[in-house]
Design an enzyme around this catalytic site. Structure first.
Site, PDB file in Angstrom:
ATOM      1  N   HIS A  70      -3.198 -27.833  14.016  1.00  0.00           N
ATOM      2  CA  HIS A  70      -3.765 -26.632  13.405  1.00  0.00           C
ATOM      3  C   HIS A  70      -5.286 -26.702  13.336  1.00  0.00           C
ATOM      4  O   HIS A  70      -5.842 -27.569  12.658  1.00  0.00           O
ATOM      5  CB  HIS A  70      -3.191 -26.480  11.987  1.00  0.00           C
ATOM      6  CG  HIS A  70      -3.304 -25.104  11.426  1.00  0.00           C
ATOM      7  ND1 HIS A  70      -2.947 -24.794  10.131  1.00  0.00           N
ATOM      8  CD2 HIS A  70      -3.716 -23.936  11.975  1.00  0.00           C
ATOM      9  CE1 HIS A  70      -3.122 -23.508   9.913  1.00  0.00           C
ATOM     10  NE2 HIS A  70      -3.602 -22.964  11.017  1.00  0.00           N
TER      11      HIS A  70
ATOM     12  N   TYR B 145      -1.066 -22.547   4.389  1.00  0.00           N
ATOM     13  CA  TYR B 145      -0.765 -21.221   3.862  1.00  0.00           C
ATOM     14  C   TYR B 145      -0.298 -21.311   2.411  1.00  0.00           C
ATOM     15  O   TYR B 145       0.850 -21.653   2.124  1.00  0.00           O
ATOM     16  CB  TYR B 145       0.307 -20.537   4.702  1.00  0.00           C
ATOM     17  CG  TYR B 145      -0.040 -20.371   6.161  1.00  0.00           C
ATOM     18  CD1 TYR B 145      -1.357 -20.359   6.605  1.00  0.00           C
ATOM     19  CD2 TYR B 145       0.968 -20.244   7.119  1.00  0.00           C
ATOM     20  CE1 TYR B 145      -1.665 -20.214   7.950  1.00  0.00           C
ATOM     21  CE2 TYR B 145       0.670 -20.085   8.455  1.00  0.00           C
ATOM     22  CZ  TYR B 145      -0.656 -20.072   8.864  1.00  0.00           C
ATOM     23  OH  TYR B 145      -0.948 -19.932  10.194  1.00  0.00           O
TER      24      TYR B 145
END
Length: 325
Positions: free
Chosen positions: A133, A48
């Site tokens: 992830h 992010y």
């Protein structure tokens, strides 16, 4: 897993400038608004904003007692400096300079290094949960190397819980069925718009006692407003016409029952018995306060769910607030 996540968590992709720039003050105020609204679960990732989300979240959380909240970050993509990219913008949806590059690394060493680097960016001594992830394109290494490394970190007490986060329900189902993960985070595949996780993943979570965290309940933004329009993202891009039409039909039925599309989306995602927390992102404090108010409100009337089923907009076997429609 002896962790209380809370019904509503803050997803922190927006702190990494997802879609557009957010200044440091707004990012800090967003976290403060979440805390004031009772949110105690915060989720971030190196991906992010090329580490920007972790840096901002860690700085904001240092104002609060460490024992008072649950923090998760992710492994799988490590960040490496890329001086040649400093004059370019990131190409993966974040409004940040491309001064680092994402490198897939699901080796045991890569998992440990990624966690250490995340802790440095966060400025904290520990995180509570580590999630693998988006491992779908790297499943061999994920199962043979990354998962055992996470298992060891948990056994050593370095982290309290481990899991996997993905948009792919089938990937999460494999981990829920075949490993000893504590939780899975399913993004965008269990929403009012679409429920493919309902068939196998969520029942497996119930059978195995694996907690399900639902993220992306607004499908990247399409369900976040009362009147969906073409300018709202779906899957981080433009919504196909058929998907937009379906969202508009959902919104119209919600309006007839005196509720809103975002309110119904939040209530629906939280209603499945396997779901322990719904994680929602926010661009600013006002969005946090709105989402928290919707999550805390009385659920939409039960007649809404029956009408959605009758109109072919919701599966009849989907759990809803108050029972099946």
């Amino acid at each position: 897993m002896e962790l209380t996540l809370g019904a509503l968590g803050l997803g922190c992709a927006q702190l990494g400038n997802l879609y557009r720039e957010v200044d440091d003050g707004t990012a800090a105020a967003t976290v403060a608004a979440a805390w004031d609204a009772g949110v105690r679960y915060f989720d971030t990732a190196p991906h992010y904003g090329l580490g920007l989300s972790e840096r901002r979240l860690g700085a904001a959380l240092r104002a609060y007692p460490r024992a008072g909240y649950v923090l998760s970050t992710k492994v799988g993509r490590r960040l490496e400096p890329d001086p040649a990219g400093a004059g370019r913008r990131d190409t993966e949806g974040f409004a940040v300079p491309a001064d680092h590059r994402r490198v897939w690394d699901l080796s045991a060493d890569g998992v440990r290094r990624s966690l250490d680097e995340s802790l440095a960016r966060l400025g904290l001594e520990r995180v509570d949960v580590v999630l693998l992830h988006d491992p779908e394109e790297h499943m061999a290494a994920a199962v043979a190397e990354a998962y055992p490394a996470l298992h060891e970190l948990r056994a050593q007490g370095v982290v309290r819980a481990i899991g996997v986060g993905s948009k792919r329900w089938d990937v999460l189902h494999r981990f829920a069925r075949d490993t000893d993960v504590d939780l899975v985070m399913i993004a965008g595949r269990y929403t009012l718009l679409e429920q493919p996780a309902l068939d196998e993943l969520l029942p497996e979570c119930e059978r195995r006692g694996v907690r399900a965290v639902v993220a992306g309940v607004f499908n990247s933004g399409l369900l976040a407003e009362e009147r969906p329009h073409a300018g709202l993202p779906y899957e981080y891009g433009a919504a196909p016409p058929a998907v937009l039409d379906r969202a508009r039909a959902l919104a119209a039925t919600c309006a007839r029952h005196g509720t809103s599309l975002p309110a119904a989306a939040l209530a629906f995602a939280a209603a499945h018995p396997a779901v322990t927390s719904v994680v929602v992102g926010a661009q600013d404090p006002d969005q946090v306060r709105r989402n928290a108010a919707l999550a805390a409100a009385e659920p939409p009337p039960k007649e809404l769910w029956a009408d959605l089923v009758a109109e072919g907009l919701l599966r009849p076997d989907a759990p809803v607030p108050g029972g099946t429609p």
